[in-house]
Design a protein around this motif. Structure first.
Motif, PDB file in Angstrom:
ATOM      1  N   SER A  25      27.127  -5.645  21.767  1.00  0.00           N
ATOM      2  CA  SER A  25      27.022  -4.212  21.414  1.00  0.00           C
ATOM      3  C   SER A  25      27.485  -3.962  19.989  1.00  0.00           C
ATOM      4  O   SER A  25      26.905  -3.129  19.269  1.00  0.00           O
ATOM      5  CB  SER A  25      27.857  -3.388  22.397  1.00  0.00           C
ATOM      6  N   ILE A  26      28.522  -4.686  19.534  1.00  0.00           N
ATOM      7  CA  ILE A  26      28.991  -4.516  18.145  1.00  0.00           C
ATOM      8  C   ILE A  26      27.929  -5.010  17.173  1.00  0.00           C
ATOM      9  O   ILE A  26      27.638  -4.358  16.144  1.00  0.00           O
ATOM     10  CB  ILE A  26      30.313  -5.283  17.944  1.00  0.00           C
ATOM     11  N   PRO A  51      29.596   4.499  19.602  1.00  0.00           N
ATOM     12  CA  PRO A  51      28.977   4.231  20.913  1.00  0.00           C
ATOM     13  C   PRO A  51      29.255   2.812  21.413  1.00  0.00           C
ATOM     14  O   PRO A  51      29.396   2.591  22.619  1.00  0.00           O
ATOM     15  CB  PRO A  51      27.486   4.440  20.656  1.00  0.00           C
ATOM     16  N   ALA A  52      29.335   1.863  20.462  1.00  0.00           N
ATOM     17  CA  ALA A  52      29.636   0.485  20.868  1.00  0.00           C
ATOM     18  C   ALA A  52      31.043   0.383  21.452  1.00  0.00           C
ATOM     19  O   ALA A  52      31.276  -0.354  22.427  1.00  0.00           O
ATOM     20  CB  ALA A  52      29.485  -0.458  19.677  1.00  0.00           C
ATOM     21  N   VAL A  53      31.982   1.143  20.849  1.00  0.00           N
ATOM     22  CA  VAL A  53      33.357   1.147  21.370  1.00  0.00           C
ATOM     23  C   VAL A  53      33.385   1.753  22.792  1.00  0.00           C
ATOM     24  O   VAL A  53      34.045   1.239  23.691  1.00  0.00           O
ATOM     25  CB  VAL A  53      34.290   1.918  20.420  1.00  0.00           C
ATOM     26  N   VAL A  54      32.654   2.865  22.973  1.00  0.00           N
ATOM     27  CA  VAL A  54      32.605   3.495  24.297  1.00  0.00           C
ATOM     28  C   VAL A  54      32.000   2.543  25.326  1.00  0.00           C
ATOM     29  O   VAL A  54      32.519   2.378  26.444  1.00  0.00           O
ATOM     30  CB  VAL A  54      31.795   4.809  24.240  1.00  0.00           C
ATOM     31  N   PHE A  55      30.890   1.909  24.957  1.00  0.00           N
ATOM     32  CA  PHE A  55      30.243   0.955  25.862  1.00  0.00           C
ATOM     33  C   PHE A  55      31.169  -0.209  26.179  1.00  0.00           C
ATOM     34  O   PHE A  55      31.265  -0.656  27.321  1.00  0.00           O
ATOM     35  CB  PHE A  55      28.948   0.449  25.226  1.00  0.00           C
ATOM     36  N   GLY A  60      34.213  -3.689  29.426  1.00  0.00           N
ATOM     37  CA  GLY A  60      35.294  -4.652  29.250  1.00  0.00           C
ATOM     38  C   GLY A  60      36.671  -4.090  29.439  1.00  0.00           C
ATOM     39  O   GLY A  60      37.663  -4.813  29.254  1.00  0.00           O
ATOM     40  N   GLY A  61      36.779  -2.821  29.777  1.00  0.00           N
ATOM     41  CA  GLY A  61      38.090  -2.244  29.981  1.00  0.00           C
ATOM     42  C   GLY A  61      38.827  -2.034  28.667  1.00  0.00           C
ATOM     43  O   GLY A  61      38.231  -1.997  27.572  1.00  0.00           O
ATOM     44  N   TRP A  62      40.124  -1.890  28.801  1.00  0.00           N
ATOM     45  CA  TRP A  62      40.942  -1.612  27.619  1.00  0.00           C
ATOM     46  C   TRP A  62      40.877  -2.759  26.627  1.00  0.00           C
ATOM     47  O   TRP A  62      40.824  -2.550  25.413  1.00  0.00           O
ATOM     48  CB  TRP A  62      42.380  -1.356  28.059  1.00  0.00           C
ATOM     49  N   MET A  67      39.021  -4.759  21.307  1.00  0.00           N
ATOM     50  CA  MET A  67      38.270  -5.754  20.550  1.00  0.00           C
ATOM     51  C   MET A  67      37.143  -5.085  19.774  1.00  0.00           C
ATOM     52  O   MET A  67      36.940  -5.354  18.576  1.00  0.00           O
ATOM     53  CB  MET A  67      37.705  -6.806  21.506  1.00  0.00           C
ATOM     54  N   ALA A  68      36.401  -4.214  20.436  1.00  0.00           N
ATOM     55  CA  ALA A  68      35.287  -3.537  19.770  1.00  0.00           C
ATOM     56  C   ALA A  68      35.776  -2.650  18.638  1.00  0.00           C
ATOM     57  O   ALA A  68      35.150  -2.583  17.556  1.00  0.00           O
ATOM     58  CB  ALA A  68      34.499  -2.716  20.786  1.00  0.00           C
ATOM     59  N   LEU A  69      36.888  -1.943  18.843  1.00  0.00           N
ATOM     60  CA  LEU A  69      37.400  -1.025  17.821  1.00  0.00           C
ATOM     61  C   LEU A  69      37.833  -1.792  16.570  1.00  0.00           C
ATOM     62  O   LEU A  69      37.503  -1.412  15.438  1.00  0.00           O
ATOM     63  CB  LEU A  69      38.567  -0.230  18.401  1.00  0.00           C
ATOM     64  N   ILE A  70      38.572  -2.891  16.773  1.00  0.00           N
ATOM     65  CA  ILE A  70      39.075  -3.651  15.623  1.00  0.00           C
ATOM     66  C   ILE A  70      37.926  -4.316  14.863  1.00  0.00           C
ATOM     67  O   ILE A  70      37.828  -4.236  13.632  1.00  0.00           O
ATOM     68  CB  ILE A  70      40.092  -4.698  16.095  1.00  0.00           C
TER      69      ILE A  70
END
Length: 549
Positions: A25-26, A51-55, A60-62, A67-70
């Motif tokens: 997604s990232i 949207p990738a962070v939300v997905f 993948g949970g928290w 991981m997506a946010l960083i």
């Protein structure tokens, strides 16, 4: 391979799959943002990463969200903020945009992750409730199957069928171990079509195997594949040769020694057993084990009681003055093979024969013991008292005054004098005995002459007399004869029994003996009245035909 290890591997695989989705997604968000560069330029560098962070938080949970946010923050800064191809963010507006993205991303990740956990808990609760309902339904099915099983030696056979079909296994069986003899006995196994039976006795000593090796940890064994197990090679070879490739075995121990086990298995294929399947087998195993213990205890009691009953139902004497005799005894139910009904025939004088039929309330060993009390005490009083009435009254007084019966007894006692052809009798609350007159074909009732035996020590029992003639037929029986029928509203009754005796004997019946023919006819009437159902009470029957001296 244990269930926990299998669960851990599946859990690890699920986590790896979720993080692959996060990475994908990232990457997709970066590609889309790059395609929008001609339109957006360097503005809104993180717009497609949110949207990738939300997905990621959803799949993948928290951990996936962080991981997506960083990674999104690093990629956005490196690719879409000036200067490019560096992680430096010198511009104050870009710094503010990055901080806002991180704050919003953290907030959205927290909300999405919490919602995901809530839905996952609800889903797990629903699955757990469904699995528990399935398990309880199977246990109820097994309980019903065990309760109504007609299999005396293996009441668990119906339970094995239910369990095997529910789990879609190749075979299911209950095995008994004797460590002293080092043997394993499979009395009955359920198996799918085309699977060979394992029933019989297995000598483990010949194969240099002990039952303790099969259950080394002293608890439920979950075996995915015996070919990849740490079992001794001799045991692996035996399992492979006999079609026992993958199994769940729930053992039962006595002083650390395996005594029995319930096993479900696949014959030729490996299988990953689930925790729910293991719990289901364990629940059924406890129920089957309890049923087996009860069945074996009941069988032991029946064996003892039947031996005692045989002693209490002596063989008819080969001859009695002026009488042809026949008898029948039939238990009402399979599990109640021993009841309180009995008969007795013995001489009380040179030409006098006692004919006794009784019914002590209750079943099993207790009833059989009380039958012995009534029967032996009656003999003693008949030998010692001058009249039949005096003997029965003394018997009732001793039994009632000393509480020798847990309930009560009905009793017909007759003394037939072959010289005078007079039957003197006392009927203590029992069904009327029947006399069929040879000359007229009519049937007379010998009604009760007193109440039941053992309830009160004050009642007085009167004796009556009836004169018989050669060819006359006497039938004495308990209420199992009259109370048989398809329902309480449609029973044979005393009139039905009389109707059976009123019919003249055929030539074939006369050939087998009049007394025997009468007994057969009455028992056939009981079976016909029951219409294939279960008799409501034990049947005890004594017939006698008067003969010329």
């Amino acid at each position: 391979m244990s269930v926990k290890r299998t669960w851990f591997q599946s859990k690890t695989a699920a986590i790896v799959r979720s993080y692959l989705f996060v990475a994908g997604s990232i990457l997709l968000a970066a590609c889309i943002r790059h395609s929008l560069t001609p339109i957006l330029g360097r503005r809104a560098p993180f717009i497609m990463f949110l949207p990738a962070v939300v997905f990621s938080a959803w799949v993948g949970g928290w951990g996936g969200a962080l991981m997506a946010l960083i990674v999104s923050a690093l990629l956005g800064s490196y690719l879409f903020i000036s200067p490019q191809n560096t992680l430096a963010v010198p511009d104050q507006i870009d710094q503010t945009t990055l901080v806002i993205f991180l704050i919003v991303g953290l907030s959205v990740s927290a909300i999405s992750s919490s919602q995901r956990k809530a839905e996952q808990r609800a889903r797990e609760s629903a699955e757990e409730a469904r699995a528990r309902a399935d398990r309880e339904a199977l246990v109820n099915e097994v309980g019903h199957a065990v309760l109504w099983s007609d299999d005396d030696l293996a009441p668990h056979s119906a339970a094995l069928k239910r369990l095997g079909e529910r789990l879609a296994v190749d075979r299911c069986f209950y095995v008994l171990y004797d460590e002293d003899q080092n043997t394993a006995v499979i009395e009955k196994d359920w198996r799918a079509d085309g699977i060979a039976s394992l029933e019989g006795e297995w000598n483990l000593a010949e194969r240099e195997i002990s039952s303790s090796e099969i259950y080394p940890e002293g608890r439920t064994v979950v075996m995915r594949d015996v070919l990849a197990s740490p079992l001794p090679q001799t045991l692996v070879d035996l399992f492979v040769q006999t079609g026992q490739r993958s199994y769940i075995a729930v053992p039962f121990f006595d002083q650390s020694r395996p005594r029995a086990a319930l096993t479900v298995m696949m014959a030729t294929e490996a299988r990953d057993w689930t925790i729910e399947e293991v719990m289901m087998v364990e629940a059924v195993a406890v129920q089957v084990r309890g049923a087996m213990k009860m069945a074996r205890a009941a069988q032991r009691e029946r064996n003892i009681s039947q031996q005692l009953q045989k002693a209490l139902q002596p063989r008819l004497p080969e001859s009695a003055p002026g009488l042809l005799l026949a008898s029948r005894y039939q238990a009402a139910l399979r599990e109640a093979g021993v009841g309180g009904d009995f008969y007795d025939v013995f001489a009380v004088g040179e030409d006098c024969t006692a004919l006794v039929v009784g019914d002590v309330s209750g079943k099993g060993l207790a009833a059989a013991a009380q039958v012995a009390t009534v029967r032996n005490m009656l003999r003693a009083f008949l030998y010692s008292q001058p009249t039949l009435a005096a003997a029965v009254n003394d018997l009732n007084h001793v039994v009632a005054a000393n509480g020798l019966l847990s309930g009560f007894a009905t009793l017909f006692v007759g003394c037939y004098d072959a010289k005078t052809r007079v039957l003197t009798y006392v009927n203590c609350g029992q069904e009327p005995a029947l006399v069929r007159r040879e000359k007229t074909g009519t049937v007379e009732e010998l009604a009760p002459t007193g109440s039941v035996l053992g309830m009160d020590d004050t009642p007085r029992f009167a004796e009556h007399m009836v004169t018989l003639a050669p060819g006359d037929m006497l039938a004495i029986f308990t209420d199992g004869v009259t109370e048989c029928g398809a329902s309480r509203h449609n029973m044979l009754g005393i009139e039905g029994a009389k109707a059976l005796l009123e019919l003249p004997l055929s030539s074939d019946e006369n050939q087998q003996g009049a007394a025997e023919a009468a007994a057969v006819r009455l028992m056939d009437g009981v079976d016909a009245a029951s219409r294939g159902g279960v008799a409501r009470d034990d049947v005890c029957l004594l017939t006698a035909v008067i003969t010329p001296r």
